[in-house]
Design a protein around this motif. Structure first.
Motif, PDB file in Angstrom:
ATOM      1  N   ILE A 231       0.784  -1.246   0.009  1.00 60.66           N
ATOM      2  CA  ILE A 231      -0.028   0.040   0.085  1.00 60.66           C
ATOM      3  C   ILE A 231       0.924   1.455   0.016  1.00 60.66           C
ATOM      4  N   ILE A 232       1.949   1.317   0.583  1.00 58.62           N
ATOM      5  CA  ILE A 232       2.767   2.325   0.977  1.00 58.62           C
ATOM      6  C   ILE A 232       3.532   2.488  -0.051  1.00 58.62           C
ATOM      7  N   MET A 233       4.525   1.598  -0.490  1.00 57.85           N
ATOM      8  CA  MET A 233       5.685   1.452  -1.568  1.00 57.85           C
ATOM      9  C   MET A 233       5.031   1.471  -3.109  1.00 57.85           C
ATOM     10  N   LEU A 234       4.013   1.020  -3.333  1.00 55.24           N
ATOM     11  CA  LEU A 234       3.430   1.070  -4.665  1.00 55.24           C
ATOM     12  C   LEU A 234       3.280   2.345  -5.414  1.00 55.24           C
ATOM     13  N   PRO A 235       2.633   3.332  -4.501  1.00 58.83           N
ATOM     14  CA  PRO A 235       2.492   4.868  -5.053  1.00 58.83           C
ATOM     15  C   PRO A 235       3.758   5.287  -4.951  1.00 58.83           C
ATOM     16  N   LEU A 236       4.759   4.970  -4.268  1.00 61.28           N
ATOM     17  CA  LEU A 236       6.068   5.912  -4.330  1.00 61.28           C
ATOM     18  C   LEU A 236       6.822   5.163  -5.121  1.00 61.28           C
ATOM     19  N   VAL A 237       6.921   3.890  -5.674  1.00 57.88           N
ATOM     20  CA  VAL A 237       7.654   3.367  -6.747  1.00 57.88           C
ATOM     21  C   VAL A 237       7.138   4.223  -8.250  1.00 57.88           C
ATOM     22  N   ALA A 311     -10.476  -1.455   6.495  1.00 58.64           N
ATOM     23  CA  ALA A 311      -9.417  -0.213   6.258  1.00 58.64           C
ATOM     24  C   ALA A 311      -8.148  -0.853   5.255  1.00 58.64           C
ATOM     25  N   PHE A 312      -7.751  -1.791   5.573  1.00 61.84           N
ATOM     26  CA  PHE A 312      -6.668  -2.375   4.729  1.00 61.84           C
ATOM     27  C   PHE A 312      -7.018  -2.607   3.129  1.00 61.84           C
ATOM     28  N   GLY A 313      -8.293  -3.191   3.045  1.00 59.75           N
ATOM     29  CA  GLY A 313      -8.837  -3.563   1.832  1.00 59.75           C
ATOM     30  C   GLY A 313      -9.056  -2.101   0.727  1.00 59.75           C
ATOM     31  N   TRP A 314      -9.484  -1.084   1.468  1.00 56.76           N
ATOM     32  CA  TRP A 314      -9.745   0.083   0.728  1.00 56.76           C
ATOM     33  C   TRP A 314      -8.613   0.643   0.548  1.00 56.76           C
ATOM     34  N   ALA A 315      -7.702   0.652   1.552  1.00 62.17           N
ATOM     35  CA  ALA A 315      -6.171   1.425   1.197  1.00 62.17           C
ATOM     36  C   ALA A 315      -5.683   0.636  -0.145  1.00 62.17           C
ATOM     37  N   TYR A 316      -5.617  -0.750  -0.166  1.00 61.57           N
ATOM     38  CA  TYR A 316      -4.998  -1.415  -1.158  1.00 61.57           C
ATOM     39  C   TYR A 316      -5.646  -1.161  -2.440  1.00 61.57           C
ATOM     40  N   ASN A 317      -7.070  -1.106  -2.568  1.00 62.65           N
ATOM     41  CA  ASN A 317      -7.568  -0.475  -3.756  1.00 62.65           C
ATOM     42  C   ASN A 317      -7.204   0.936  -4.241  1.00 62.65           C
ATOM     43  N   LEU A 318      -7.173   1.775  -3.319  1.00 66.25           N
ATOM     44  CA  LEU A 318      -6.770   3.042  -3.561  1.00 66.25           C
ATOM     45  C   LEU A 318      -5.284   3.132  -4.161  1.00 66.25           C
TER      46      LEU A 318
END
Length: 549
Positions: A231-237, A311-318
Motif C-alpha cells: 500500500i505504501i511502496m507502490l505509489p512511491l515507486v 481499512a486495509f482493503g480500501w487502502a489497497y484498492n486506492l
C-alpha cells in the motif's frame, strides 16, 4: 460514526459483563464444585447447550483473530479488481467499498451477538436451529447447514484459483513477461497448481490445530506487514500516478467490452469486488469450541476482523487505482501480463517504469500469493469444522466417517479430506471454461453469506424472552440491526446471480445460478422425501440434570 459509537458501547458492556460475571463466580461457591468453577466460560455454555467438549480448547483471542483475519485476507479481491474497474470506473469501485463496509457492520454486529450466546463449532446452523424454535428449527438448521457447507467448500476453490492465478503471473514475469517470451501456464498446468494448493491445505489441516494457529499467526503479520509494504511502496515507486479526481470521481462504463449499457447494472457489478471481500468473519464462530472464553473472544474476533480488513482493503484498492498508468492497456491481451490479471500489470508498470525490470513486481506478487495461501488454509479449517459439526448431528451421508476426530491430533481429519476432494472436483471445468472463477466466487458468496441470513432472520422475528444473551448483547438495537443485515444479505446474494457479460454465450455465462438451483433442489427434495423424518437439527451428546454435567 453513530454505528462506531454504538459498537464501542457494546464492547464496553461486554467487558463490564465479563467483570461482573467473574465477580459472581468468585463469590458463588455454594453448591458448585471446584471443577465447575475452573471450567472455561465457553465450555460451560457449550455444556448448557447439550454438547460435551471433544475438540482441544487451547486457542487464544489472538490466534482466533489470526485465523479469522486470514479467512478474509487483505488481497482477496485482487482477481476481481480488473473486472470491477472496467464495469463502472474507479469512483464506483472506491466508494462502493465504503458503502459495503457500512452495511457489513450490521451483519457483523448481528452475528457477534448470536455467537456470544451460542459458542459452538456448528455456529450458523446451530444458531438457526435454536433461534427458529422447535417447529421451524430443524428446517432452518437444514437450510443453513447446507448453504454454509456449499459456501465454505467453494470458498476453498476460490482461494485455490486466486493462488494459482497469482502463481501464473509470478512465473510469467520471472521468465520474461508475455512480450519477452515468458512462460504463461496452460489450462492443464493452471489446474495442476489449483489441485496442488488444495492438497497442501488439506495436509496441513490434518495436523493439530496448533499448527494451523501458528501458521495463521505468521499469516496475520504477513498480511499486515505485506499489506503496508504494498500500500505504501507502490505509489512511491510509480513514476506516473492518476490524479485524485480520477480515483474518486471518474465514472466510465465499457459497454463495448462488457456488453452492459445500463449504468445502475454496471455499478452493481462493479461493487461485487467489495461484496466478495467483506465476508468470512464468521470463521471465529467455527473455532469457538477450540477457543478459550469463546463467548467473549468470538464476538471480538468477528468485529475486529471486519475493522482491519475494511481499512486495509480500501487502502489497497486506492493504491492500485492511483498507480494506473494507462487504463485501456491493462486489458490488452498483448501486454506484459497477457491481460490476465490487472493488478499484476499495474504493479509491473510501476516497477518497470522506474527500474526497467520486473523483480519488484515479482516480490509484490509473492506477497499477494502468500495472502491467498494463508486464506485458503484458514477457509479449509473452517469448512472442515462445519462438515464435522453437521456430521456430528447426522446431517450428512455417511456421517460416522466424517465426524471422526483423530485421537492424537484432535482434528476432524476425514472432514478435511472430504472438503478437499469436493474442491478439486469443482476445479475440473478450468480445462474448458473461461468463467470458472466467476461461478466459484458466486457460489461461495451466495452459500456463505446466504447462510448468515437464516439465523439473523430467526433472531429478528423471535420473541426476546426466548433468547439467552451472552456477554455481547445488542439489547433494543437488535431488531433494526438484524433487519438491515438481512436485507443487505438478500441484495448481495441477488447481485451474484446476475450475468456478468453480454451477450450470453457458453464460454462467458455465469453458471452459478444453474449449479445452485440443481444443488439446492436436490437438498430440498432430500428434506421433503426423507430428511424431515429424522433430521432434528443439532443433537445433544450430554445430559444436564440439576445443573450438574
Amino acid at each position: 460514526m453513530y454505528l462506531m459509537i454504538f459498537l464501542s458501547v457494546c464492547l464496553t458492556n461486554l467487558g463490564n459483563s465479563t467483570a461482573s460475571m467473574s465477580s459472581r463466580e468468585e463469590h458463588d461457591h455454594l453448591g458448585v464444585s471446584q471443577q465447575a468453577l475452573e471450567m472455561d466460560s465457553g465450555e460451560k455454555r457449550l455444556n448448557e447447550l447439550g454438547y460435551k467438549q471433544e475438540l482441544r480448547r487451547e486457542m487464544t483471542l489472538f490466534k482466533t483473530l489470526a485465523i479469522t483475519f486470514s479467512s478474509m485476507a487483505v488481497f482477496t479481491g485482487t482477481p476481481l479488481y480488473g473486472p470491477s474497474l472496467r464495469y463502472a470506473g474507479p469512483a464506483s469501485l472506491i466508494w462502493g467499498w465504503v458503502v459495503v463496509t457500512f452495511f457489513t457492520w450490521f451483519v457483523g454486529l448481528a452475528l457477534a451477538e448470536i455467537c456470544s450466546s451460542f459458542p459452538t463449532t456448528g455456529s450458523l446452523y446451530f444458531w438457526a436451529a435454536h433461534l427458529a424454535g422447535p417447529r421451524w428449527g430443524p428446517f432452518a438448521s437444514w437450510c443453513c447447514a447446507w448453504l454454509e457447507t456449499i459456501g465454505l467448500i467453494s470458498g476453498i476453490g476460490a482461494q485455490a484459483y486466486s493462488g494459482a492465478q497469482a502463481l501464473q503471473m509470478i512465473i510469467l514475469l520471472s521468465t520474461g513477461t508475455n512480450k519477452g517470451g515468458g512462460y504463461f501456464a496452460s489450462r492443464s498446468v493452471f489446474l495442476a497448481m489449483y489441485m496442488t494448493l488444495t492438497l497442501i491445505w488439506a495436509i496441513l489441516n490434518s495436523f493439530a490445530l496448533q499448527v494451523i494457529a501458528f501458521l495463521d499467526i505468521i499469516s496475520i503479520w504477513w498480511q499486515v506487514i505485506g499489506g503496508l509494504v504494498v500500500i505504501i511502496m507502490l505509489p512511491l515507486v510509480a513514476q506516473q500516478t492518476q490524479p485524485a479526481s480520477y480515483v474518486f470521481t471518474h465514472f466510465d462504463t465499457s459497454p463495448e467490452a462488457t456488453g452492459i449499457r445500463s449504468k445502475p447494472y454496471a455499478v452493481i457489478l462493479s461493487v461485487l469486488l467489495s461484496n466478495y471481500c467483506l465476508y468470512g468473519y464468521d470463521t471465529a464462530a467455527h473455532l469457538t469450541e477450540e477457543t478459550k472464553g469463546s463467548d467473549r473472544t468470538g464476538p471480538i474476533a468477528i468485529l475486529s476482523s471486519i475493522g482491519i480488513i475494511s481499512a486495509f482493503g480500501w487502502a489497497y484498492n486506492l493504491a492500485l487505482t492511483f498507480c494506473i498508468r494507462d487504463p485501456n492497456y491493462l486489458y490488452d491481451v498483448n501486454n506484459e501480463t497477457a491481460g490476465a490479471l490487472v493488478p499484476a500489470q499495474i504493479i509491473y508498470d510501476a516497477f518497470h517504469g522506474r527500474y526497467q525490470n520486473s523483480t519488484g513486481a515479482v516480490v509484490f506478487l509473492c506477497i499477494i500469493w502468500g495472502s491467498f495461501f494463508f486464506c485458503g488454509l484458514s477457509v479449509t479449517t473452517s469448512a472442515a469444522r462445519v462438515v464435522y459439526a453437521l456430521s456430528r448431528d447426522k446431517g450428512i451421508p455417511f456421517s460416522p466417517i466424517w465426524r471422526r476426530v483423530h485421537p492424537k491430533q484432535k482434528v476432524p481429519r476425514n472432514a478435511v479430506w472430504l472438503c478437499a476432494a469436493i474442491c478439486m472436483i469443482l476445479g475440473l471445468p478450468i480445462l474448458k471454461l473461461d468463467v470458472v472463477f466467476t461461478a466459484i466466487i458466486s457460489i461461495s458468496t451466495i452459500g456463505w453469506v446466504g447462510g448468515y441470513a437464516v439465523p439473523i432472520f430467526a433472531r429478528l422475528v423471535m420473541a426476546e424472552e426466548n433468547f439467552k444473551p451472552g456477554p455481547f448483547y445488542l439489547g433494543k438495537a437488535r431488531r433494526p440491526i438484524c433487519l438491515v443485515a438481512f436485507l443487505w444479505i438478500c441484495y448481495t446474494c441477488s447481485a451474484f446471480l446476475l450475468p456478468t457479460l453480454y451477450p450470453l454465450q457458453w464460454r462467458t455465462f455465469n453458471y452459478a445460478p444453474i449449479a445452485l438451483v440443481v444443488a439446492l433442489t436436490a437438498i430440498m427434495l432430500w428434506w421433503v422425501l426423507d430428511a424431515r423424518k429424522w433430521f432434528k437439527g443439532p443433537v445433544r451428546n450430554i445430559d444436564i440434570q440439576n445443573g450438574v454435567i
